[in-house]
Design an enzyme around this catalytic site. Structure first.
Site, PDB file in Angstrom:
ATOM      1  N   ASP A   1      30.512  28.327  54.991  1.00 40.93           N
ATOM      2  CA  ASP A   1      30.950  29.502  54.242  1.00 40.93           C
ATOM      3  C   ASP A   1      29.730  30.188  53.634  1.00 40.93           C
ATOM      4  O   ASP A   1      28.710  29.531  53.375  1.00 40.93           O
ATOM      5  CB  ASP A   1      31.935  29.117  53.131  1.00 40.93           C
ATOM      6  CG  ASP A   1      32.545  30.354  52.473  1.00 40.93           C
ATOM      7  OD1 ASP A   1      33.189  31.149  53.182  1.00 40.93           O
ATOM      8  OD2 ASP A   1      32.350  30.538  51.259  1.00 40.93           O
TER       9      ASP A   1
ATOM     10  N   GLU B   1      31.376  44.436  42.715  1.00 44.21           N
ATOM     11  CA  GLU B   1      32.600  43.766  43.160  1.00 44.21           C
ATOM     12  C   GLU B   1      32.294  42.376  43.696  1.00 44.21           C
ATOM     13  O   GLU B   1      33.057  41.436  43.471  1.00 44.21           O
ATOM     14  CB  GLU B   1      33.290  44.607  44.246  1.00 44.21           C
ATOM     15  CG  GLU B   1      33.974  45.861  43.743  1.00 44.21           C
ATOM     16  CD  GLU B   1      35.141  45.543  42.807  1.00 44.21           C
ATOM     17  OE1 GLU B   1      35.829  44.526  43.042  1.00 44.21           O
ATOM     18  OE2 GLU B   1      35.347  46.295  41.844  1.00 44.21           O
TER      19      GLU B   1
ATOM     20  N   HIS C   1      31.999  36.094  43.328  1.00 41.29           N
ATOM     21  CA  HIS C   1      31.271  34.824  43.368  1.00 41.29           C
ATOM     22  C   HIS C   1      30.491  34.494  42.099  1.00 41.29           C
ATOM     23  O   HIS C   1      30.050  33.351  41.921  1.00 41.29           O
ATOM     24  CB  HIS C   1      30.337  34.770  44.580  1.00 41.29           C
ATOM     25  CG  HIS C   1      29.385  35.933  44.711  1.00 41.29           C
ATOM     26  ND1 HIS C   1      28.452  36.264  43.755  1.00 41.29           N
ATOM     27  CD2 HIS C   1      29.211  36.831  45.727  1.00 41.29           C
ATOM     28  CE1 HIS C   1      27.749  37.287  44.168  1.00 41.29           C
ATOM     29  NE2 HIS C   1      28.182  37.675  45.365  1.00 41.29           N
TER      30      HIS C   1
ATOM     31  N   ASP D   1      34.018  26.125  48.948  1.00 42.61           N
ATOM     32  CA  ASP D   1      34.936  26.685  49.933  1.00 42.61           C
ATOM     33  C   ASP D   1      34.809  25.976  51.276  1.00 42.61           C
ATOM     34  O   ASP D   1      35.805  25.791  51.987  1.00 42.61           O
ATOM     35  CB  ASP D   1      34.691  28.185  50.099  1.00 42.61           C
ATOM     36  CG  ASP D   1      35.205  28.984  48.914  1.00 42.61           C
ATOM     37  OD1 ASP D   1      35.758  28.364  47.968  1.00 42.61           O
ATOM     38  OD2 ASP D   1      35.061  30.222  48.911  1.00 42.61           O
TER      39      ASP D   1
END
Length: 241
Positions: free
Chosen positions: A7, A52, A57, A157
């Site tokens: 990821d 954004e 994260h 993730d």
């Protein structure tokens, strides 16, 4: 078989627009068992984050300022990935970013390095058509604990994706690092158990009822669908006698 669950987190949505990778997480599995040999980097993207993206994260420009450039870790990443089957959720997104980063340092792309690329988003859409198939949605549906996922993180993730993949492919219910080594106390106990004479035991044979047979058939159908109709028993049944 060696698989790498991968990821990334990025500065934005488009490598073509110059967005870069800020975090890279990889989890290794061999023969459907986690090895614990993971790979994880925070990276300086050499450009500002999109606001954004930071909300997703949480990796600020200040935090990333002293982290290594992708070029500094590229060789280690390439050797780690080489020859493995790579499993990614929404593979086109991550592969697009990885290929852009690898191109900058004059390495070949992911498809050339890996033995294959598996997209779990495509698998989930086939298994659960018309339903939400984000990683969070799959964790809820397949009962994978994602309570620590308050923000997106590449390594976390990737770990969740490995668990989701195992449950999605119905191979087992949990993941463990390699079990007791040969010569351990557990190994000796197991050998002793194998030496027990079972000939004196009479085991009852219980036939499945109609509901149980239907549930079993539904499970087999789900397995067959998850692997694209490639289950061996279906192929054997389809062969002429």
């Amino acid at each position: 078989m060696r698989q790498v669950f991968l990821d990334t987190e990025t500065t934005g949505l488009s490598p073509d627009a110059g967005d870069r990778i800020v975090e890279l997480g990889c989890v290794e599995m061999v023969n459907r068992r986690l090895t614990g040999r993971n790979l994880h980097f925070y990276l300086n993207p050499e450009r500002p984050n999109n606001e954004e993206a930071v909300r997703v994260h949480g990796l600020t420009d200040e935090f990333l300022a002293d982290k290594p450039l992708f070029a500094a870790v590229a060789s280690e990443f390439v050797e780690y990935l080489r020859g493995a089957e790579v499993v990614i959720h929404n593979a086109a997104f991550d592969v697009g970013f990885l290929d852009a980063e690898l191109k900058r340092v004059r390495h070949s792309g992911v498809a050339t390095l890996a033995s294959g690329i598996v997209d779990t988003l495509a698998m989930a859409r086939e298994a659960y058509p018309g339903k939400a198939n984000s990683l969070d949605a799959l964790c809820r549906r397949l009962e994978v604990d994602n309570s620590k996922r308050t923000l997106h993180g590449a390594l976390l993730d990737a770990e969740l994706l490995a668990e989701v993949y195992i449950r999605l492919t119905r191979g087992q219910h949990s993941l463990v690092i390699d079990g007791p080594q040969e010569g351990s106390d557990s190994d000796a106990t197991e050998q002793a158990d194998l030496a027990i004479d079972l000939s004196s035991f009479e085991l009852p044979v219980l036939a499945a009822n109609a509901d149980e047979e239907a549930a079993h058939e539904a499970l087999l159908s789900g397995l067959d669908k998850a692997c694209g109709g490639k289950t061996i028993w279906r192929q054997m049944l389809a062969q002429p006698a």
